[in-house]
Design a protein around this motif. Structure first.
Motif, PDB file in Angstrom:
ATOM      1  N   VAL A   7       1.080  -1.276  -0.347  1.00 22.02           N
ATOM      2  CA  VAL A   7       0.131  -0.134   0.168  1.00 22.02           C
ATOM      3  C   VAL A   7       0.544   1.393  -0.138  1.00 22.02           C
ATOM      4  N   GLU A   8       0.992   2.233  -0.905  1.00 19.49           N
ATOM      5  CA  GLU A   8       2.146   3.411  -1.730  1.00 19.49           C
ATOM      6  C   GLU A   8       1.519   3.914  -2.631  1.00 19.49           C
ATOM      7  N   ASP A   9       1.387   5.312  -2.375  1.00 25.07           N
ATOM      8  CA  ASP A   9       1.250   6.225  -3.928  1.00 25.07           C
ATOM      9  C   ASP A   9       2.145   6.784  -4.392  1.00 25.07           C
ATOM     10  N   GLU A  10       3.495   6.820  -3.898  1.00 24.56           N
ATOM     11  CA  GLU A  10       4.675   6.583  -5.202  1.00 24.56           C
ATOM     12  C   GLU A  10       4.816   5.930  -6.062  1.00 24.56           C
ATOM     13  N   LEU A  11       4.675   5.558  -7.270  1.00 29.55           N
ATOM     14  CA  LEU A  11       5.123   4.572  -8.011  1.00 29.55           C
ATOM     15  C   LEU A  11       6.462   3.698  -8.070  1.00 29.55           C
ATOM     16  N   LEU A  51       2.855  -1.237   4.429  1.00 31.93           N
ATOM     17  CA  LEU A  51       2.314  -0.424   4.110  1.00 31.93           C
ATOM     18  C   LEU A  51       3.055   0.757   4.389  1.00 31.93           C
ATOM     19  N   ASP A  52       2.644   2.044   4.095  1.00 25.54           N
ATOM     20  CA  ASP A  52       2.818   3.093   3.941  1.00 25.54           C
ATOM     21  C   ASP A  52       2.367   3.902   4.086  1.00 25.54           C
ATOM     22  N   ILE A  53       2.500   5.148   5.797  1.00 20.32           N
ATOM     23  CA  ILE A  53       2.325   5.923   6.191  1.00 20.32           C
ATOM     24  C   ILE A  53       1.722   6.855   5.159  1.00 20.32           C
ATOM     25  N   VAL A  54       2.503   7.182   4.459  1.00 17.87           N
ATOM     26  CA  VAL A  54       1.709   8.800   3.860  1.00 17.87           C
ATOM     27  C   VAL A  54       1.307   7.962   2.415  1.00 17.87           C
ATOM     28  N   LEU A  55       0.025   7.891   2.372  1.00 18.21           N
ATOM     29  CA  LEU A  55      -0.303   7.847   1.402  1.00 18.21           C
ATOM     30  C   LEU A  55      -1.453   9.350   0.298  1.00 18.21           C
ATOM     31  N   GLY A  56      -0.434  10.255  -0.239  1.00 14.16           N
ATOM     32  CA  GLY A  56      -0.945  11.176  -0.359  1.00 14.16           C
ATOM     33  C   GLY A  56      -1.720  12.238   0.618  1.00 14.16           C
ATOM     34  N   VAL A 100      11.974   2.673   7.919  1.00 10.75           N
ATOM     35  CA  VAL A 100      12.271   3.869   7.757  1.00 10.75           C
ATOM     36  C   VAL A 100      12.832   4.045   6.123  1.00 10.75           C
ATOM     37  N   LYS A 101      12.545   4.977   5.025  1.00 10.02           N
ATOM     38  CA  LYS A 101      12.930   4.994   4.289  1.00 10.02           C
ATOM     39  C   LYS A 101      14.251   5.491   4.270  1.00 10.02           C
ATOM     40  N   PRO A 102      15.330   5.905   3.155  1.00 12.64           N
ATOM     41  CA  PRO A 102      14.912   5.219   1.886  1.00 12.64           C
ATOM     42  C   PRO A 102      15.491   3.673   2.762  1.00 12.64           C
TER      43      PRO A 102
HETATM   44 CA    CA Z   1       3.632   7.264   0.183  1.00  9.07          CA
END
Ligand code: CA
Length: 247
Positions: A7-11, A51-56, A100-102
Protein backbone atom coordinates in the motif's frame (compact mmCIF):
# COMPACT_ATOMS: atom_id res chain seq x y z
CA UNK A 1 2.42 -18.80 -2.54
CA UNK A 2 2.83 -15.99 -0.02
CA UNK A 3 0.75 -12.97 -0.95
CA UNK A 4 2.00 -9.49 -0.09
CA UNK A 5 -0.13 -6.36 -0.36
CA UNK A 6 1.86 -3.18 -0.97
CA UNK A 7 0.00 0.00 0.00
CA UNK A 8 1.93 2.98 -1.32
CA UNK A 9 1.14 6.01 -3.50
CA UNK A 10 4.64 6.69 -4.86
CA UNK A 11 4.86 4.93 -8.20
CA UNK A 12 8.64 4.58 -8.16
CA UNK A 13 8.61 2.88 -4.77
CA UNK A 14 5.74 0.60 -5.81
CA UNK A 15 7.56 -0.46 -8.98
CA UNK A 16 10.77 -1.16 -7.13
CA UNK A 17 9.07 -3.21 -4.39
CA UNK A 18 6.80 -5.08 -6.78
CA UNK A 19 9.63 -6.05 -9.14
CA UNK A 20 11.84 -7.17 -6.31
CA UNK A 21 9.24 -9.10 -4.30
CA UNK A 22 7.92 -10.82 -7.44
CA UNK A 23 11.45 -11.93 -8.26
CA UNK A 24 11.73 -13.26 -4.70
CA UNK A 25 8.75 -15.53 -5.38
CA UNK A 26 6.00 -13.55 -3.66
CA UNK A 27 2.55 -13.00 -5.10
CA UNK A 28 2.24 -9.20 -5.07
CA UNK A 29 -0.85 -7.01 -4.95
CA UNK A 30 -0.77 -3.19 -4.96
CA UNK A 31 -3.04 -0.41 -3.70
CA UNK A 32 -2.36 3.33 -3.68
CA UNK A 33 -4.98 4.63 -1.26
CA UNK A 34 -7.05 3.65 1.76
CA UNK A 35 -10.15 2.48 -0.08
CA UNK A 36 -8.09 0.50 -2.60
CA UNK A 37 -6.13 -1.17 0.18
CA UNK A 38 -9.24 -2.29 2.04
CA UNK A 39 -10.94 -3.63 -1.05
CA UNK A 40 -7.77 -5.48 -2.15
CA UNK A 41 -7.38 -7.02 1.31
CA UNK A 42 -11.04 -8.03 1.35
CA UNK A 43 -11.01 -9.54 -2.15
CA UNK A 44 -7.90 -11.69 -1.63
CA UNK A 45 -6.59 -11.65 1.94
CA UNK A 46 -2.81 -11.05 1.96
CA UNK A 47 -0.32 -12.92 4.15
CA UNK A 48 1.51 -9.69 4.88
CA UNK A 49 0.99 -5.95 4.26
CA UNK A 50 3.67 -3.37 3.51
CA UNK A 51 1.90 -0.17 4.45
CA UNK A 52 3.17 3.33 3.75
CA UNK A 53 2.11 5.86 6.38
CA UNK A 54 1.86 8.73 3.92
CA UNK A 55 -0.64 8.02 1.15
CA UNK A 56 -0.97 11.44 -0.48
CA UNK A 57 -3.36 13.29 1.80
CA UNK A 58 -4.50 10.10 3.45
CA UNK A 59 -2.99 8.45 6.50
CA UNK A 60 -1.87 4.83 6.12
CA UNK A 61 -2.60 4.27 9.77
CA UNK A 62 -6.32 4.50 8.95
CA UNK A 63 -5.83 1.53 6.64
CA UNK A 64 -4.14 -0.30 9.48
CA UNK A 65 -7.05 0.32 11.88
CA UNK A 66 -9.49 -1.01 9.26
CA UNK A 67 -7.30 -4.04 8.54
CA UNK A 68 -7.11 -4.90 12.22
CA UNK A 69 -10.88 -5.01 12.40
CA UNK A 70 -10.78 -7.66 9.68
CA UNK A 71 -7.75 -9.76 10.59
CA UNK A 72 -4.38 -10.03 12.33
CA UNK A 73 -2.52 -9.90 9.02
CA UNK A 74 1.17 -9.14 9.75
CA UNK A 75 1.88 -5.53 8.81
CA UNK A 76 5.11 -3.62 8.27
CA UNK A 77 4.85 0.18 8.25
CA UNK A 78 6.91 2.16 5.74
CA UNK A 79 7.63 5.81 6.17
CA UNK A 80 9.80 8.62 4.96
CA UNK A 81 9.79 10.14 8.39
CA UNK A 82 12.51 8.73 10.55
CA UNK A 83 11.32 10.31 13.75
CA UNK A 84 11.60 8.04 16.74
CA UNK A 85 8.14 9.11 17.95
CA UNK A 86 6.56 7.92 14.68
CA UNK A 87 8.34 4.63 15.01
CA UNK A 88 7.09 4.11 18.53
CA UNK A 89 3.57 5.24 17.65
CA UNK A 90 3.48 2.71 14.81
CA UNK A 91 4.61 -0.15 16.98
CA UNK A 92 2.24 0.89 19.75
CA UNK A 93 -0.61 0.64 17.30
CA UNK A 94 0.35 -2.98 16.83
CA UNK A 95 2.40 -2.91 13.64
CA UNK A 96 4.67 -5.95 13.43
CA UNK A 97 7.62 -3.94 12.21
CA UNK A 98 8.61 -0.55 10.88
CA UNK A 99 10.97 0.48 8.06
CA UNK A 100 12.29 3.97 7.46
CA UNK A 101 13.00 5.07 3.89
CA UNK A 102 15.40 4.77 2.28
CA UNK A 103 15.85 1.06 2.93
CA UNK A 104 17.71 -1.56 0.95
CA UNK A 105 15.84 -4.36 -0.82
CA UNK A 106 17.83 -6.85 1.22
CA UNK A 107 16.42 -5.26 4.36
CA UNK A 108 12.89 -5.53 2.97
CA UNK A 109 13.12 -9.27 2.44
CA UNK A 110 14.85 -9.82 5.78
CA UNK A 111 12.08 -7.95 7.61
CA UNK A 112 9.35 -9.73 5.67
CA UNK A 113 10.81 -13.14 6.39
CA UNK A 114 11.26 -12.35 10.06
CA UNK A 115 7.69 -11.02 10.45
CA UNK A 116 6.21 -14.00 8.58
CA UNK A 117 8.22 -16.39 10.70
CA UNK A 118 7.03 -14.76 13.90
CA UNK A 119 3.43 -14.75 12.68
CA UNK A 120 3.50 -18.44 11.77
CA UNK A 121 4.77 -19.26 15.25
CA UNK A 122 2.02 -17.06 16.71
CA UNK A 123 4.56 -15.66 19.13
CA UNK A 124 4.60 -12.02 18.11
CA UNK A 125 6.17 -10.85 21.32
CA UNK A 126 8.71 -13.58 21.90
CA UNK A 127 12.34 -13.25 20.94
CA UNK A 128 12.33 -15.92 18.27
CA UNK A 129 15.91 -15.43 17.12
CA UNK A 130 17.32 -17.08 20.23
CA UNK A 131 17.55 -20.86 19.97
CA UNK A 132 15.79 -22.53 22.87
CA UNK A 133 18.33 -25.36 22.94
CA UNK A 134 21.93 -24.95 21.94
CA UNK A 135 24.50 -27.74 21.73
CA UNK A 136 27.66 -26.35 20.18
CA UNK A 137 27.11 -26.43 16.41
CA UNK A 138 23.53 -27.72 16.77
CA UNK A 139 20.81 -25.21 17.60
CA UNK A 140 17.18 -26.04 18.10
CA UNK A 141 14.61 -23.25 18.15
CA UNK A 142 11.29 -24.45 19.47
CA UNK A 143 9.51 -21.18 18.68
CA UNK A 144 10.35 -21.12 15.00
CA UNK A 145 10.72 -24.90 14.63
CA UNK A 146 14.11 -24.35 13.06
CA UNK A 147 17.20 -26.44 13.43
CA UNK A 148 20.61 -25.16 12.48
CA UNK A 149 23.79 -27.16 12.20
CA UNK A 150 26.99 -25.13 11.83
CA UNK A 151 24.72 -22.18 11.09
CA UNK A 152 22.99 -23.93 8.22
CA UNK A 153 19.23 -24.42 8.28
CA UNK A 154 18.20 -28.10 8.27
CA UNK A 155 14.84 -28.93 6.68
CA UNK A 156 12.91 -31.22 8.98
CA UNK A 157 9.32 -32.44 8.87
CA UNK A 158 7.24 -31.50 11.91
CA UNK A 159 7.50 -35.03 13.30
CA UNK A 160 11.26 -35.17 12.79
CA UNK A 161 11.53 -31.83 14.57
CA UNK A 162 9.33 -33.01 17.45
CA UNK A 163 11.42 -36.17 17.82
CA UNK A 164 14.71 -34.28 17.89
CA UNK A 165 13.39 -31.61 20.27
CA UNK A 166 12.00 -34.25 22.63
CA UNK A 167 15.25 -36.25 22.77
CA UNK A 168 17.40 -33.12 23.06
CA UNK A 169 15.31 -31.79 25.94
CA UNK A 170 16.80 -34.58 28.09
CA UNK A 171 20.35 -35.08 26.85
CA UNK A 172 21.76 -38.59 27.30
CA UNK A 173 18.52 -39.93 28.67
CA UNK A 174 17.55 -43.15 26.90
CA UNK A 175 14.02 -43.56 25.56
CA UNK A 176 12.51 -46.78 24.27
CA UNK A 177 10.54 -46.79 21.01
CA UNK A 178 7.38 -47.23 23.07
CA UNK A 179 8.17 -44.16 25.15
CA UNK A 180 8.86 -42.15 22.03
CA UNK A 181 5.56 -43.24 20.47
CA UNK A 182 3.73 -42.14 23.59
CA UNK A 183 5.54 -38.80 23.97
CA UNK A 184 6.24 -37.66 20.43
CA UNK A 185 3.44 -39.33 18.50
CA UNK A 186 1.03 -39.12 21.45
CA UNK A 187 0.03 -42.57 20.39
CA UNK A 188 -0.10 -45.90 22.13
CA UNK A 189 2.47 -48.51 21.01
CA UNK A 190 -0.48 -50.77 20.31
CA UNK A 191 -1.74 -48.45 17.58
CA UNK A 192 1.59 -47.79 15.92
CA UNK A 193 4.58 -50.06 15.71
CA UNK A 194 8.10 -49.27 16.83
CA UNK A 195 9.09 -49.35 13.13
CA UNK A 196 7.59 -45.85 12.83
CA UNK A 197 10.13 -44.59 15.34
CA UNK A 198 13.01 -46.48 13.70
CA UNK A 199 12.14 -44.96 10.32
CA UNK A 200 11.94 -41.41 11.69
CA UNK A 201 15.24 -41.82 13.54
CA UNK A 202 16.79 -42.99 10.25
CA UNK A 203 15.47 -39.96 8.35
CA UNK A 204 16.51 -37.56 11.09
CA UNK A 205 20.02 -39.02 11.10
CA UNK A 206 20.28 -38.71 7.34
CA UNK A 207 19.69 -34.98 7.78
CA UNK A 208 21.76 -34.08 10.84
CA UNK A 209 24.52 -36.68 10.94
CA UNK A 210 27.74 -36.39 8.97
CA UNK A 211 27.83 -40.21 8.86
CA UNK A 212 24.34 -41.62 9.52
CA UNK A 213 25.82 -45.10 10.02
CA UNK A 214 27.97 -43.81 12.85
CA UNK A 215 25.62 -41.25 14.44
CA UNK A 216 27.07 -38.64 16.70
CA UNK A 217 23.91 -36.81 17.86
CA UNK A 218 21.31 -39.54 18.16
CA UNK A 219 22.80 -42.81 19.24
CA UNK A 220 21.26 -46.26 19.59
CA UNK A 221 21.43 -47.88 22.97
CA UNK A 222 21.20 -51.51 21.97
CA UNK A 223 18.25 -53.38 23.37
CA UNK A 224 16.87 -50.22 24.98
CA UNK A 225 16.27 -47.34 22.57
CA UNK A 226 17.75 -43.99 21.59
CA UNK A 227 19.30 -40.99 23.21
CA UNK A 228 20.52 -37.54 22.32
CA UNK A 229 24.25 -36.98 22.79
CA UNK A 230 25.31 -33.42 23.57
CA UNK A 231 28.84 -32.37 22.55
CA UNK A 232 31.45 -34.10 24.69
CA UNK A 233 32.69 -30.92 26.29
CA UNK A 234 29.31 -30.65 28.00
CA UNK A 235 29.32 -34.15 29.50
CA UNK A 236 31.08 -35.12 32.67
CA UNK A 237 33.69 -37.86 32.87
CA UNK A 238 31.31 -39.95 35.00
CA UNK A 239 28.81 -40.15 32.19
CA UNK A 240 31.55 -40.99 29.74
CA UNK A 241 32.32 -44.21 31.61
CA UNK A 242 28.69 -45.39 31.52
CA UNK A 243 28.75 -45.08 27.74
CA UNK A 244 31.47 -47.70 27.51
CA UNK A 245 29.47 -50.04 29.71
CA UNK A 246 26.69 -50.03 27.11
CA UNK A 247 28.75 -51.18 24.20
CA1 CA B 1 3.83 7.44 0.23
Amino acid sequence: MTRILIVEDELEMVTMLRTYLTSEGYDVDVASNCAGAISAATATPPDLVLLDIVLGKEDGRDVFRELRLMSDVPTIFLTGRGLETDRIAGLKMGADDYMVKPFSLGEVSARIESVLRRASGATSNADTDEPSMSFGPLQINELTHEVRLDGELIELTSKEFALLAFLAASPRRVYSREQLLENVWLSSPEWQGGATVTEHIRRLRSKIEVDPDRPRWITTVRGVGYRFEPPHAATSSNEESTEHADS
